[in-house]
Design an enzyme around this catalytic site. Structure first.
Site, PDB file in Angstrom:
ATOM      1  CG  ASP A 195      23.653  53.820  30.153  1.00 30.98           C
ATOM      2  OD1 ASP A 195      23.662  54.808  31.240  1.00 30.98           O
ATOM      3  OD2 ASP A 195      23.032  52.225  30.892  1.00 30.98           O
TER       4      ASP A 195
ATOM      5  CG  ASP B  43      21.006  58.264  27.450  1.00 25.81           C
ATOM      6  OD1 ASP B  43      21.860  57.685  27.927  1.00 25.81           O
ATOM      7  OD2 ASP B  43      20.729  59.182  28.396  1.00 25.81           O
TER       8      ASP B  43
END
Length: 566
Positions: A204, A98
């Site tokens: 993200d 991420d």
């Protein structure tokens, strides 16, 4: 259409805190993931996506990062991550991490400097604005509502200004307009891990780096609150594509890195293509949110709405067909760390239909064009938390803020709290953060601790990986088979064209996949009653797979039945 490893592979998402605890402290960790790489490999997936494991005070489960080059101490060490990367590569799997760079933690050294004084060289690394005054009352610069409720602005006494935070106040937004910030991100958050062998990133909130910096007030659509949703002002700002092209050209393109961006509130396919067109040099894939937002109400996800299968078909067709005739790519998913369980939302989590509807959804996801994503536990049909669980069992900041806001606004009104609780029971992020159910031992084999960080689902003795691995008729075995079939017929399922055959039917979804002379027809019953099947459509075709082991009258689809004809 070009073939790439990130198109062909099935991606398996891991949420570190909930996957496997290796040291008995009650929380999952990086060595726990490494210890189960053979299990993950056995699923047939080629790519692992690991949610944030970086150093963090954990106000938002690791999406508030205080050091990009370090690891949250309960998860392990940088050396543990290096071992995980090596373990994946030794097994022929890739691994992506991420990338959370819209904001940092308020405890990140960058923000500590930014908030120390207006003369600090890093003060402009975050977004600060003076107050506005109305009739002597100090107010934030605008009325935007944060994604976790309340204002997006937080007052700082030391600076004498507000700083912007689209999420929690502990997650201040970085100022992407400052080129020094961008270079620091590229070095600290990206090159550092790519040089260690990471194969790419799930990025993200990828469309929020550029905002409307004049900060106009959003239209008032919720008159009972001061703070208003401002998605059009927050997302897809004027420099968004410029920033991503720079990120790709300076960093990602140098590593053959996979990218998939979280792209909320971007419904226009033409705009999405600007992000994922190969010629645009920005991202390879994004997550389109139409299907996973389908049951979200206008007020919030915790006031869900009933949806019709025709709405589901509209969203599906839109993103299956949007790459026809261009150089873009698409993704398929029904679960991630921000959603409830797909069986509970799109199938049935009743004991009678939970397993069969989980298999039907597996048929669906593995026969769609694009890259398919599976979330941990989805492969064995894990379901939402029991409805009898009280709010005290929930941990997520978004869920608790939503519940407490209703509590405050209504003066603890029982009826209002019951209503929001019904929504939480369906769409809360906590459902997908319950510990992974490994076996029927205490705490589902997730941890040896007396109490895990989050309660284990009550049904772990009935639904667990150990039991299902030994059962050829289980949801887990079915998922493994469907992933094999997806690979075997990759031209058809990964790259094939898509056409819905029964658009007006509110119970059955039937679609055709074609590639060259190859053709498949998929029939899915989304209801708990038998439905008539279009047998004329599949005349002279053979059944490749069905999620029912017993032979049935082919003219009818049994409840939640899924069939593929080839």
């Amino acid at each position: 259409m070009t073939k790439e490893w990130w198109k062909e592979g099935v991606v398996y998402q891991i949420y570190p805190s909930s996957f496997k605890d290796s040291n008995g402290d009650g929380i999952g960790d990086i060595p726990g993931i490494t210890s189960e790489l053979d299990y993950i490999k056995s699923l047939g997936v080629e790519i692992i996506w690991v949610s944030p494991f970086y150093k963090s005070p954990q106000y938002d489960m690791g999406y508030d990062i205080s050091d990009y080059q370090d690891v949250y101490e309960k998860y392990g060490t940088v050396e543990d991550v290096e071992a995980l990367i090596q373990g994946c590569h030794e097994r022929g799997m890739r691994i992506i991490f991420d990338l959370v760079v819209n904001h940092t933690s308020h405890l990140h050294a960058w923000f500590q400097e930014s908030a120390s004084s207006k003369t600090n060289p890093k003060h402009d690394w975050y977004i600060w604005r003076p107050a506005r005054y109305v009739n002597g009352e100090r107010l934030p610069p605008c009325n935007w509502r944060g994604f976790f409720g309340g204002s997006v602005w937080e007052w700082d006494d030391n600076i004498g200004e507000y700083y912007l935070h689209l999420f929690a106040k502990e997650q201040p937004d970085l100022n992407w307009e400052n080129p020094e910030v961008r270079q620091a991100i590229y070095n600290d958050a990206m090159r550092f891990w790519l040089d260690k062998g990471a194969d790419g990133f799930r990025i993200d909130t990828v469309n929020m780096y550029s905002k409307r910096l004049d900060f106009p007030d959003a239209p008032v659509v919720e008159p009972d609150t001061r703070w208003q949703p401002a998605y059009d002002l927050i997302c897809n700002g004027p420099r968004m594509h410029e920033f991503l092209r720079e990120m790709n050209d300076e960093v990602l393109s140098k590593y053959d890195a996979m990218t998939v961006g979280e792209l909320p509130h971007t419904p226009d396919p033409a705009h999405v293509l600007r992000y994922v067109s190969a010629s645009a040099r920005q991202l390879q894939q994004v997550f389109q949110m139409d299907l996973v937002f389908l049951d979200f109400g206008e007020r919030s996800k915790h006031y869900p709405r009933k949806w019709a299968l025709t709405e589901f078909k509209t969203a599906l067709e839109k993103w299956q067909n949007f790459i026809e005739g261009n150089d873009g790519w698409t993704t398929n998913f029904l679960e991630n760390h921000d959603t409830g369980r797909s069986v509970s939302r799109y199938g049935s989590d009743s004991p009678q239909f939970a397993a069969v509807s989980a298999k039907m959804l597996a048929v669906f996801l593995t026969t769609l064009t694009g890259t398919t994503y599976v979330y941990q536990g989805q492969e064995m049909g894990m379901v939402n938390a029991p409805k009898i669980w009280p709010i005290e069992e929930y941990k997520d900041i978004e869920t608790l803020n939503s519940y407490n806001e209703v509590k405050q606004i209504t003066g603890n009104d029982k009826v209002a709290l019951e209503e929001v609780m019904k929504g939480i029971q369906l769409t809360a992020r906590d459902h997908n953060r319950l510990p992974f159910q490994w076996d029927a031992s205490a705490n589902a084999g997730f941890t040896t601790a007396a109490k895990p960080w989050m309660r284990v689902h009550d049904n772990y003795r009935e639904i667990n990986a150990s039991q299902q691995s030994e059962d050829p008729t289980s949801v887990l075995s079915f998922w493994k088979n469907m992933i094999k079939l997806r690979k075997r017929y990759s031209e058809l399922f990964v790259h094939g064209s898509f056409k819905i055959c029964d658009f007006e039917d509110e119970n059955v979804l039937t679609y055709v996949k074609e590639h060259g002379k190859n053709r498949a027809i998929v029939m899915l019953n989304f209801s708990d009653t038998p439905q008539k099947a279009n047998v004329e459509l599949v005349r002279d075709m053979a059944i490749l797979v069905s999620n029912y082991t017993c032979k049935s009258d082919e003219s009818y689809l049994l409840p939640y039945e899924g069939r593929v004809y080839i």
